[in-house]
Design a protein around this motif. Structure first.
Motif, PDB file in Angstrom:
ATOM      1  N   ALA A 166      25.445  47.368  39.407  1.00 10.08           N
ATOM      2  CA  ALA A 166      26.559  47.036  38.991  1.00 10.08           C
ATOM      3  C   ALA A 166      26.093  46.384  37.492  1.00 10.08           C
ATOM      4  CB  ALA A 166      27.174  46.642  39.477  1.00 10.08           C
ATOM      5  N   HIS A 167      25.314  45.239  37.935  1.00 10.45           N
ATOM      6  CA  HIS A 167      24.318  45.016  36.398  1.00 10.45           C
ATOM      7  C   HIS A 167      24.163  45.888  35.181  1.00 10.45           C
ATOM      8  CE1 HIS A 167      24.942  40.999  37.572  1.00 10.45           C
ATOM      9  NE2 HIS A 167      23.869  41.081  38.272  1.00 10.45           N
TER      10      HIS A 167
ATOM     11  N   SER B 248      32.268  44.751  36.687  1.00  8.77           N
ATOM     12  CA  SER B 248      32.593  43.264  37.092  1.00  8.77           C
ATOM     13  C   SER B 248      33.218  42.884  38.413  1.00  8.77           C
ATOM     14  CB  SER B 248      33.334  42.375  36.354  1.00  8.77           C
ATOM     15  OG  SER B 248      33.395  43.012  34.731  1.00  8.77           O
ATOM     16  N   GLN B 249      34.317  43.700  38.722  1.00 14.58           N
ATOM     17  CA  GLN B 249      34.947  43.744  40.276  1.00 14.58           C
ATOM     18  C   GLN B 249      34.295  44.586  41.562  1.00 14.58           C
ATOM     19  OE1 GLN B 249      38.214  43.370  40.924  1.00 14.58           O
ATOM     20  NE2 GLN B 249      37.902  43.184  42.963  1.00 14.58           N
ATOM     21  N   ALA B 250      33.005  45.018  41.151  1.00 15.40           N
ATOM     22  CA  ALA B 250      32.458  45.254  42.350  1.00 15.40           C
ATOM     23  C   ALA B 250      30.877  44.454  42.615  1.00 15.40           C
ATOM     24  CB  ALA B 250      30.803  46.530  41.796  1.00 15.40           C
ATOM     25  N   LEU B 251      30.706  43.931  41.200  1.00 11.65           N
ATOM     26  CA  LEU B 251      29.635  42.527  41.807  1.00 11.65           C
ATOM     27  C   LEU B 251      30.900  41.335  42.517  1.00 11.65           C
ATOM     28  CD1 LEU B 251      28.099  42.220  38.006  1.00 11.65           C
ATOM     29  CD2 LEU B 251      27.096  42.800  39.639  1.00 11.65           C
ATOM     30  N   ASP B 252      31.655  41.650  42.161  1.00 11.80           N
ATOM     31  CA  ASP B 252      33.055  40.767  42.504  1.00 11.80           C
ATOM     32  C   ASP B 252      33.151  40.279  44.401  1.00 11.80           C
ATOM     33  OD1 ASP B 252      33.271  38.319  40.955  1.00 11.80           O
ATOM     34  OD2 ASP B 252      35.119  39.708  40.027  1.00 11.80           O
TER      35      ASP B 252
ATOM     36  N   SER C 172      32.397  50.667  41.611  1.00  8.27           N
ATOM     37  CA  SER C 172      30.566  50.816  40.855  1.00  8.27           C
ATOM     38  C   SER C 172      30.625  52.040  40.345  1.00  8.27           C
ATOM     39  CB  SER C 172      29.649  50.293  41.715  1.00  8.27           C
ATOM     40  OG  SER C 172      28.541  50.471  40.531  1.00  8.27           O
ATOM     41  N   ASN C 173      30.401  53.320  41.718  1.00 10.38           N
ATOM     42  CA  ASN C 173      30.833  54.447  40.766  1.00 10.38           C
ATOM     43  C   ASN C 173      32.303  54.826  39.683  1.00 10.38           C
ATOM     44  OD1 ASN C 173      29.235  54.051  43.208  1.00 10.38           O
ATOM     45  ND2 ASN C 173      29.713  55.836  44.031  1.00 10.38           N
ATOM     46  N   ARG C 174      33.141  54.433  40.389  1.00 12.85           N
ATOM     47  CA  ARG C 174      33.902  54.761  38.720  1.00 12.85           C
ATOM     48  C   ARG C 174      33.439  54.366  37.908  1.00 12.85           C
ATOM     49  NH1 ARG C 174      40.441  52.727  39.742  1.00 12.85           N
ATOM     50  NH2 ARG C 174      39.202  50.641  39.075  1.00 12.85           N
ATOM     51  N   ALA C 175      33.022  53.046  38.071  1.00 15.80           N
ATOM     52  CA  ALA C 175      32.208  52.439  36.927  1.00 15.80           C
ATOM     53  C   ALA C 175      31.362  53.472  35.702  1.00 15.80           C
ATOM     54  CB  ALA C 175      31.516  50.897  36.151  1.00 15.80           C
ATOM     55  N   ALA C 176      30.603  53.758  36.205  1.00 12.94           N
ATOM     56  CA  ALA C 176      29.555  55.497  35.913  1.00 12.94           C
ATOM     57  C   ALA C 176      30.579  56.266  35.724  1.00 12.94           C
ATOM     58  CB  ALA C 176      28.527  55.234  37.033  1.00 12.94           C
ATOM     59  N   CYS C 177      31.437  57.011  36.289  1.00 11.49           N
ATOM     60  CA  CYS C 177      32.157  57.433  35.672  1.00 11.49           C
ATOM     61  C   CYS C 177      32.862  57.520  34.109  1.00 11.49           C
ATOM     62  CB  CYS C 177      33.198  58.075  36.651  1.00 11.49           C
ATOM     63  SG  CYS C 177      33.090  59.221  38.313  1.00 11.49           S
ATOM     64  N   HIS C 178      33.064  56.534  34.344  1.00 13.41           N
ATOM     65  CA  HIS C 178      34.421  55.609  32.535  1.00 13.41           C
ATOM     66  C   HIS C 178      32.427  55.431  32.038  1.00 13.41           C
ATOM     67  CE1 HIS C 178      38.155  55.575  34.110  1.00 13.41           C
ATOM     68  NE2 HIS C 178      37.819  53.862  35.067  1.00 13.41           N
TER      69      HIS C 178
ATOM     70  N   LYS D  60      43.281  52.487  46.273  1.00 13.19           N
ATOM     71  CA  LYS D  60      44.208  52.371  46.566  1.00 13.19           C
ATOM     72  C   LYS D  60      44.296  52.294  48.506  1.00 13.19           C
ATOM     73  CE  LYS D  60      46.935  54.392  42.859  1.00 13.19           C
ATOM     74  NZ  LYS D  60      47.521  55.316  42.804  1.00 13.19           N
ATOM     75  N   LEU D  61      43.972  52.941  48.931  1.00 14.61           N
ATOM     76  CA  LEU D  61      43.746  53.129  49.926  1.00 14.61           C
ATOM     77  C   LEU D  61      42.954  51.304  50.800  1.00 14.61           C
ATOM     78  CD1 LEU D  61      43.069  56.529  50.745  1.00 14.61           C
ATOM     79  CD2 LEU D  61      45.349  55.380  51.765  1.00 14.61           C
ATOM     80  N   ASN D  62      41.659  51.247  49.538  1.00 18.38           N
ATOM     81  CA  ASN D  62      41.083  49.913  50.443  1.00 18.38           C
ATOM     82  C   ASN D  62      40.764  49.030  49.492  1.00 18.38           C
ATOM     83  OD1 ASN D  62      38.924  48.722  51.609  1.00 18.38           O
ATOM     84  ND2 ASN D  62      38.281  49.463  53.295  1.00 18.38           N
ATOM     85  N   ARG D  63      40.813  48.632  49.103  1.00 17.37           N
ATOM     86  CA  ARG D  63      40.240  47.367  47.170  1.00 17.37           C
ATOM     87  C   ARG D  63      39.215  46.369  48.501  1.00 17.37           C
ATOM     88  NH1 ARG D  63      44.478  48.146  44.276  1.00 17.37           N
ATOM     89  NH2 ARG D  63      45.944  48.684  44.445  1.00 17.37           N
ATOM     90  N   GLU D  64      38.478  47.208  49.167  1.00 16.22           N
ATOM     91  CA  GLU D  64      36.886  46.240  49.837  1.00 16.22           C
ATOM     92  C   GLU D  64      36.374  46.758  49.612  1.00 16.22           C
ATOM     93  OE1 GLU D  64      38.164  42.903  49.982  1.00 16.22           O
ATOM     94  OE2 GLU D  64      40.379  42.940  49.729  1.00 16.22           O
ATOM     95  N   ILE D  65      36.332  47.555  48.932  1.00  9.97           N
ATOM     96  CA  ILE D  65      34.754  48.551  49.178  1.00  9.97           C
ATOM     97  C   ILE D  65      34.091  49.209  47.652  1.00  9.97           C
ATOM     98  CG2 ILE D  65      33.955  51.151  49.576  1.00  9.97           C
ATOM     99  CD1 ILE D  65      36.025  52.278  51.163  1.00  9.97           C
TER     100      ILE D  65
END
Length: 416
Positions: A362-363, A342-346, A322-328, A312-317
């Protein structure tokens, strides 16, 4: 209840202690290590190894190496000498106090590291800002010098033109005076030539002179009147930057303005989570580090909350997604893991050597989520993309081979 590891071995020198802990077939990525100056803990489900060291060590200089089914710890002693025992022998209450003390030391160390990192980051940003301001000041001075030089050049050319115009006007005036003198001389000669004639002739001559005078007055009346004075309105293009539009780089300025607007929106966002946070906790990089530590301890939900606030503070990192995808993945939120990967790869564009590792991770995470959903063809594509980035990774090679075998076996079943 975890199983205690007791079949470890240890050796020592005057300054080094070596501990060999068998991993019981557990992969290196599933091993969690925690170490302080008097406590060492290795957790790999369902086993655990604890060592309450008899002498203090320097945990900053100590290392751990995991491979070939064993974890090797190289512990640096604080004092030279041989130990009689590796661990101390005491009651459970003492062990509990040592654990609590080790946890407090670790928390203090992490807090100090975070503070030092934040201070260093702030100093680097301040230095970068000073350098940028210095460069901008030099650029403005250079542009001002160019303007002054052009102004002086234009002024000199204008003065030269004015001088030429004055010389041309003076030459015209002199020619006019000379032509008038010639006309006057001719009139005098004519008067002298016709002087002996009769009075009628004199009268005619007098009339001619009067006619000549009247024609001269008509010529003077035909001269145009001077031009009227007036004001010319000059309008300038509105500009945010101090330089002129012809001297500016419009695409770079637009990109800078967009970034500034995005940063202001992030700071002024109406987030309820920010009300009770300190200035340090509003730093997305600090929140990312906190999420990484929570993930390492297995607290995946708290790690997701930290990543959510950082996004929410910075959407460009890219690392946040990628790390949130690992948690999911750990929580089996497979569709969310695919979306975050997919967002991380973009965001990891353009693909360069500096972000190769992040793209490979990420892949792999997206491919793992696809395979868990039994979408093996899509998962194989992601694993092949990761293997193309890191072709020497044996784990990726083995996993890609397994997915191919699953796809081939499924194709054989359908054909039968």
């Amino acid at each position: 209840m975890p199983l205690m590891v007791t079949d470890y071995t240890w050796t020592q020198t005057e300054w080094i202690v070596y501990i060999h802990v068998p991993l019981k077939g557990v992969k290196a990525g599933e091993v969690d290590i925690f170490c302080t100056d008097d406590y060492l803990k290795v957790h790999f489900h369902p086993f655990i190894f604890e060592a309450f060291l008899s002498e203090p060590i320097d945990d900053d200089k100590s290392t751990a190496k995991i491979g070939n089914g064993i974890a090797v710890f190289t512990l640096q002693k604080k004092e030279e000498g041989l130990w009689e025992h590796l661990v101390i022998d005491c009651d459970k209450e003492t062990f509990r106090r040592i654990r609590e003390r080790a946890l407090e030391k670790a928390c203090e160390k992490l807090a100090a590291e975070a503070k030092a990192k934040a201070t260093k980051t702030q100093e680097e940003r301040k230095y970068a800002l000073e350098i940028m301001m210095k460069l901008e000041e030099e650029e403005r001075a250079r542009i001002q010098k160019m303007k002054d030089d052009e102004r002086e050049k234009a002024t000199a050319e204008l003065e030269e033109w004015k001088l030429k115009q004055r010389q041309i006007a003076a030459n015209k005036t002199q020619l006019k005076i000379q032509s008038q003198r010639i006309v006057t001389d001719k009139e005098i000669i004519l008067e002298k030539t016709h002087a002996p004639k009769l009075s009628d002739g004199c009268k005619d001559e007098h009339d001619q002179k009067n006619c000549g005078g009247s024609s001269g007055k008509e010529k003077q009346d035909c001269l145009p009147s001077p031009r009227l004075t007036g004001n010319i309105q000059v309008k300038f293009t509105p500009r945010i930057f101090p330089t002129a539009l012809r001297e500016s780089r419009v695409p770079e300025e637009e990109e800078w303005l967009q970034k500034q607007a995005k940063a202001r929106r992030a700071l002024n966002a109406d987030l309820g989570e920010l009300k009770n946070l300190t200035e340090e906790e509003r730093n997305p990089h600090w929140l990312k580090d906190k999420g990484d530590k929570l993930f390492a301890t297995g607290n995946y939900l708290s790690a997701i909350n930290a990543y959510n606030l950082a996004i929410k503070l910075n959407r460009e990192i890219p690392a946040l997604y990628s790390n949130r995808a690992a948690c999911h993945l750990k929580l089996r939120n497979l569709y969310k893991a695919i979306e975050d990967s997919s967002q991380a790869l973009d965001l990891l564009t353009p693909p360069v050597a500096g972000n190769a590792g992040a793209r490979a991770r990420a892949h792999v995470r997206r491919g793992t989520a696809f395979c868990e959903l039994e979408l093996y063809i899509e998962g194989l594509q992601d694993y092949q993309a990761a293997l193309k980035i890191d072709p020497q990774n044996k784990t990726l090679q083995a996993d890609t081979h397994k997915i191919r075998q699953i796809i081939q076996n499924g194709a054989l079943c359908h054909s039968d």
